[in-house]
Design a protein around this motif. Sequence first.
Motif, short mmCIF file in Angstrom:
data_model
loop_
_atom_site.label_atom_id
_atom_site.label_comp_id
_atom_site.label_asym_id
_atom_site.label_seq_id
_atom_site.Cartn_x
_atom_site.Cartn_y
_atom_site.Cartn_z
N GLY A 1 12.46 6.80 -19.42
CA GLY A 1 11.80 8.04 -19.81
C GLY A 1 11.52 8.97 -18.65
N GLY A 2 11.79 8.53 -17.43
CA GLY A 2 11.62 9.40 -16.27
C GLY A 2 10.36 9.15 -15.45
N ILE A 3 9.64 8.08 -15.74
CA ILE A 3 8.44 7.74 -14.98
C ILE A 3 8.82 6.78 -13.85
CG2 ILE A 3 6.20 6.57 -15.08
CD1 ILE A 3 5.77 7.81 -17.81
N HIS A 4 8.33 7.07 -12.66
CA HIS A 4 8.58 6.23 -11.49
C HIS A 4 7.52 5.13 -11.45
CE1 HIS A 4 11.28 9.37 -10.01
NE2 HIS A 4 10.39 10.18 -10.55
N LEU A 5 7.91 3.92 -11.11
CA LEU A 5 6.99 2.78 -11.10
C LEU A 5 6.75 2.28 -9.68
CD1 LEU A 5 8.38 0.68 -14.09
CD2 LEU A 5 6.53 2.36 -14.10
N PHE A 6 5.53 1.80 -9.45
CA PHE A 6 5.18 1.16 -8.19
C PHE A 6 4.31 -0.05 -8.47
CE2 PHE A 6 2.26 0.36 -4.70
CZ PHE A 6 3.16 0.15 -3.67
N PHE A 7 4.65 -1.16 -7.85
CA PHE A 7 3.85 -2.38 -7.92
C PHE A 7 3.64 -2.86 -6.49
CE2 PHE A 7 6.59 -2.21 -11.68
CZ PHE A 7 5.64 -2.22 -12.68
N GLY A 8 2.40 -2.99 -6.08
CA GLY A 8 2.13 -3.43 -4.72
C GLY A 8 0.67 -3.77 -4.56
N SER A 9 0.33 -4.27 -3.38
CA SER A 9 -1.05 -4.65 -3.10
C SER A 9 -1.97 -3.44 -3.19
CB SER A 9 -1.16 -5.24 -1.69
OG SER A 9 -0.46 -6.45 -1.63
N HIS A 10 -3.11 -3.64 -3.77
CA HIS A 10 -4.09 -2.57 -3.90
C HIS A 10 -4.67 -2.25 -2.52
CE1 HIS A 10 -4.80 -3.68 -8.38
NE2 HIS A 10 -3.60 -3.21 -8.13
N VAL A 11 -4.62 -0.98 -2.18
CA VAL A 11 -5.01 -0.56 -0.85
C VAL A 11 -6.51 -0.77 -0.58
CG1 VAL A 11 -5.44 1.88 -1.33
CG2 VAL A 11 -4.53 1.21 0.89
N LEU A 12 -7.34 -0.76 -1.61
CA LEU A 12 -8.78 -0.95 -1.40
C LEU A 12 -9.25 -2.37 -1.69
CD1 LEU A 12 -10.16 2.45 -2.72
CD2 LEU A 12 -9.82 1.71 -0.35
N SER A 13 -8.33 -3.30 -1.76
CA SER A 13 -8.71 -4.71 -1.89
C SER A 13 -7.69 -5.54 -1.14
CB SER A 13 -8.87 -5.12 -3.35
OG SER A 13 -7.68 -4.93 -4.07
N GLY A 14 -6.58 -5.86 -1.78
CA GLY A 14 -5.51 -6.59 -1.12
C GLY A 14 -5.99 -7.73 -0.24
N VAL A 15 -5.64 -7.66 1.03
CA VAL A 15 -5.97 -8.72 1.98
C VAL A 15 -7.47 -8.90 2.13
CG1 VAL A 15 -5.82 -9.35 4.43
CG2 VAL A 15 -3.82 -8.45 3.26
N GLU A 16 -8.22 -7.79 2.14
CA GLU A 16 -9.67 -7.92 2.34
C GLU A 16 -10.35 -8.71 1.24
OE1 GLU A 16 -11.74 -4.36 3.32
OE2 GLU A 16 -10.77 -4.23 5.26
N ARG A 17 -9.91 -8.55 0.00
CA ARG A 17 -10.50 -9.33 -1.08
C ARG A 17 -10.20 -10.81 -0.90
NH1 ARG A 17 -9.49 -7.08 -6.66
NH2 ARG A 17 -11.02 -5.60 -5.91
N GLY A 18 -9.00 -11.11 -0.44
CA GLY A 18 -8.65 -12.50 -0.15
C GLY A 18 -9.54 -13.09 0.91
N LEU A 19 -9.86 -12.31 1.94
CA LEU A 19 -10.75 -12.79 2.99
C LEU A 19 -12.19 -12.89 2.52
CD1 LEU A 19 -9.38 -10.74 6.02
CD2 LEU A 19 -9.14 -13.20 5.64
N SER A 20 -12.67 -11.86 1.84
CA SER A 20 -14.09 -11.87 1.43
C SER A 20 -14.37 -12.98 0.43
CB SER A 20 -14.51 -10.52 0.89
OG SER A 20 -13.87 -10.24 -0.34
#
Length: 182
Positions: free
Chosen positions: A80-99
Motif C-alpha cells: 500500500g506504500g507504507i514504509h516499515l521499520f523494526f528496531g530497538s526503541h531509542v528511549l529504552s533498548g539497551v538501557e532497559r536491559g541494564l536497568s
Amino acid sequence: MIFAQTGTENTTATVELVVKTAREKGIKQIVIASTAGTVGKAFLPYAREFHIVCVGHAYYFRPETPNTMSDETQQELRDGGIHLFFGSHVLSGVERGLSSKMQGVYPAELMAHTLRMFGAGTKVGVECAVMALDAGLIQPGPTISVGGTGRGADTAIILSPASASRILDTKIHEILCKPGFY
C-alpha cells in the motif's frame, strides 16, 4: 483535541486530524507507531499522498514471537506504500536491559518517563520519529508523529526530530491530540 480516555476508540479521530493538519500545514512526513499493524492499516488510504513510515516493535521484543506484526500485514502495508521499520526503541533498548538487571536509573529512561508526563503517546511519538530519522526513512524537518496508549492511536504531535545522538535537539512544535488525565 483532548480525548476523554485512552485507547483504540480514538484511532479514527486521530487519523482524520493528522491528515487534515498535514494537508493544511503542508507536512508530507507522517510517522506512526503500530505494533500489530492496525494503525498502519488505518493510514493506508493516505499512503500515496504522504510519506508514511510505520514503526513497529523490534524483532523478539516479546521473546516468544519474532515479530508482533504478521508477515501478511507487513506485506499489505508495503504493497500500500507504507514504509516499515523494526528496531530497538531509542528511549529504552539497551538501557532497559541494564536497568532491569542492575536496578539503576539511566538517562534515556529518565527522558522517556519525562515525556510520559504528557502521555505515553507523546513519548512514543518522539521515539518513533527519532528512530525513523536514524534509519533514513524520513528527512529532518517538520513531521507528524502518531503514538498511542496501549492499543490504537490517541496522540499526534508535530515535531522536528533529531537523530538519537542529538536527541535533545528534537523540537516538539505542537500537540495535536492526546488523552486527558483528569
